[in-house]
Design an enzyme around this catalytic site. Structure first.
Site, short mmCIF file in Angstrom:
data_model
loop_
_atom_site.label_atom_id
_atom_site.label_comp_id
_atom_site.label_asym_id
_atom_site.label_seq_id
_atom_site.Cartn_x
_atom_site.Cartn_y
_atom_site.Cartn_z
N THR A 69 -9.67 8.43 -12.95
CA THR A 69 -8.02 8.50 -12.46
C THR A 69 -6.55 7.18 -12.06
O THR A 69 -5.63 7.06 -11.97
CB THR A 69 -7.90 8.32 -10.83
N ASP A 70 -7.94 6.25 -12.73
CA ASP A 70 -6.82 4.66 -13.18
C ASP A 70 -5.99 4.78 -14.55
O ASP A 70 -7.24 4.15 -15.64
CB ASP A 70 -7.37 3.19 -12.59
#
Length: 163
Positions: A69-70
């Protein structure tokens, strides 16, 4: 000790694996090149430095669980190589859930805004690419690869990766 005809036959039957330089008959020819991190992304950019014909580049960035998700890793990838790919690099299309982030990253890498467009709908993207006469290189993250490849297979009549 391997017979030459066996080597030739084996090489002739070789197909690139799922998303790893996988070829499809879209537009002037399309290759899917999975990118998951800066190192893999840099390898694809290095490959593109050896392309001697005009082409379109598509970068699809998602931030779903399987992708991580980063997406800050895009700032660690060496997209500053992109201007070196001109004039062969004709246009960049960004796509995926985080297309806007990728657009900003490409702009900061030194690519003029007029060369960048966004297309988030994969059906529309594949339709546009199929009208191009230029080769297309697509750099998707994992979940973008899964979604986009499904659309490509539907358009080309190709097979699913497990077939």
């Amino acid at each position: 000790g391997i017979r030459t005809d066996n080597v030739i036959r084996a090489l002739g039957e070789f197909h690139c694996g799922f998303g790893r330089m996988e070829q499809f008959d879209i537009g002037g020819g399309t290759r899917l090149m999975l990118v998951k991190n800066p190192a893999g992304c840099n390898q694809v950019l290095e490959f593109l430095q050896g392309v001697t014909e005009e082409y379109i580049l598509v970068i699809c960035l998602n931030d779903r669980g399987a992708d991580g998700t980063d997406v800050s890793w895009i700032w660690d990838a060496d997209f500053e190589r992109l201007p070196e790919l001109l004039p062969n690099l004709q246009h960049i299309i960004v796509s995926g859930d985080r297309a806007a982030d990728m657009h900003v990253r490409i702009k900061y890498a030194g690519i003029d805004e007029s060369m960048i467009s966004e297309e988030r709908n994969y059906e529309t993207l594949v339709s546009k690419l199929s009208k191009s006469k230029l080769p297309v290189f697509i750099m998707p993250t994992y979940t973008a690869l899964l979604d986009l490849r499904t659309v490509i297979v539907r358009h080309t009549g190709g097979s699913e990766f497990w077939e």
